[in-house]
Scaffold this motif. Structure first.
Motif, short mmCIF file in Angstrom:
data_model
loop_
_atom_site.label_atom_id
_atom_site.label_comp_id
_atom_site.label_asym_id
_atom_site.label_seq_id
_atom_site.Cartn_x
_atom_site.Cartn_y
_atom_site.Cartn_z
N TRP A 60 -6.76 -0.92 -3.27
CA TRP A 60 -7.77 -1.92 -2.82
C TRP A 60 -7.33 -3.19 -2.57
O TRP A 60 -7.56 -3.83 -1.74
N GLY A 97 -5.86 3.29 -7.94
CA GLY A 97 -6.94 3.00 -7.01
C GLY A 97 -7.21 1.63 -6.81
O GLY A 97 -7.31 1.10 -5.90
N GLN A 98 -7.24 0.73 -8.02
CA GLN A 98 -7.31 -0.91 -7.85
C GLN A 98 -6.31 -1.42 -6.97
O GLN A 98 -6.65 -2.28 -6.28
N GLY A 113 1.00 -1.16 0.00
CA GLY A 113 -0.07 0.14 -0.07
C GLY A 113 0.93 1.30 -0.04
O GLY A 113 0.52 2.25 -0.75
N LEU A 115 -5.33 -3.09 0.58
CA LEU A 115 -6.18 -3.05 1.83
C LEU A 115 -6.83 -4.46 2.10
O LEU A 115 -6.76 -4.86 3.33
N ALA A 116 -7.21 -5.01 0.87
CA ALA A 116 -7.47 -6.36 0.95
C ALA A 116 -6.64 -7.64 1.64
O ALA A 116 -6.84 -8.17 2.56
#
Length: 169
Positions: free
Chosen positions: A58, A54-55, A42, A61-62
């Motif tokens: 995510w 952006g993808q 990240g 974060l996942a």
């Protein structure tokens, strides 16, 4: 209904088993590694100039959430203390400490507050040396869990031929 209470199973095994492993249940290292890798990814993505930032954020974060879930749910029990009843000996298995032979006076098994909130521990203590080993430290929120810990402490003290101290739970 022994299956729902691991400490009750240990107390039952301690009554007749020649050797008993009091396992220390801990989170598996993979959860922390996954969360840390996600956090690192990240930070890398945040400092990049990629168009699909952006993808990728995510995905990072996942990975962090997956690491947290793994840390919370995936447990390992491959360390702890092995108790040899006939030899009156305890030895560490993957934990800090040294093997101790229980000989002479002053030895006791004591129930005490655990290392975390809602935990109860069973310690091997010596009158002159203090706590020698934290043999068992588990969560005890329900009355049957508390009774199982007390029964395990009683059995350990009886089979090792030492005094049982601490609160009778």
């Amino acid at each position: 209904m022994l299956g729902s209470n691991p400490t009750a199973e240990l107390a039952h095994q301690a009554q007749a088993a020649p050797v008993l492993l009091l396992a220390k249940v801990e989170p598996h290292w993979a959860g922390g590694a996954t969360g840390l890798a996600g956090a690192g990814f990240g930070v890398f993505v945040a400092n990049s100039d990629w168009s699909n930032k952006g993808q990728l954020a995510w995905i990072a974060l996942a990975a962090i959430v997956l690491g947290m879930l793994m840390h919370w749910r995936w447990r390992r029990a491959d360390s702890g203390w092995r108790v040899h009843f006939a030899e009156r000996r305890v030895e560490p298995v993957g934990v800090a400490g040294s093997a101790e032979t229980i000989a002479g006076e002053g030895w006791e098994i004591q129930t005490a507050p655990g290392d975390r909130r809602h935990h109860i521990a069973i310690d091997l203590r010596h009158r002159d040396r203090g706590r020698v080993a934290r043999l068992h430290d588990v969560v005890a929120r329900r009355p049957e869990q508390v009774r199982a810990i007390s029964a395990l402490a009683d059995t350990l003290a009886e089979r090792l031929g030492v005094e049982r101290t601490g609160p009778r739970l």
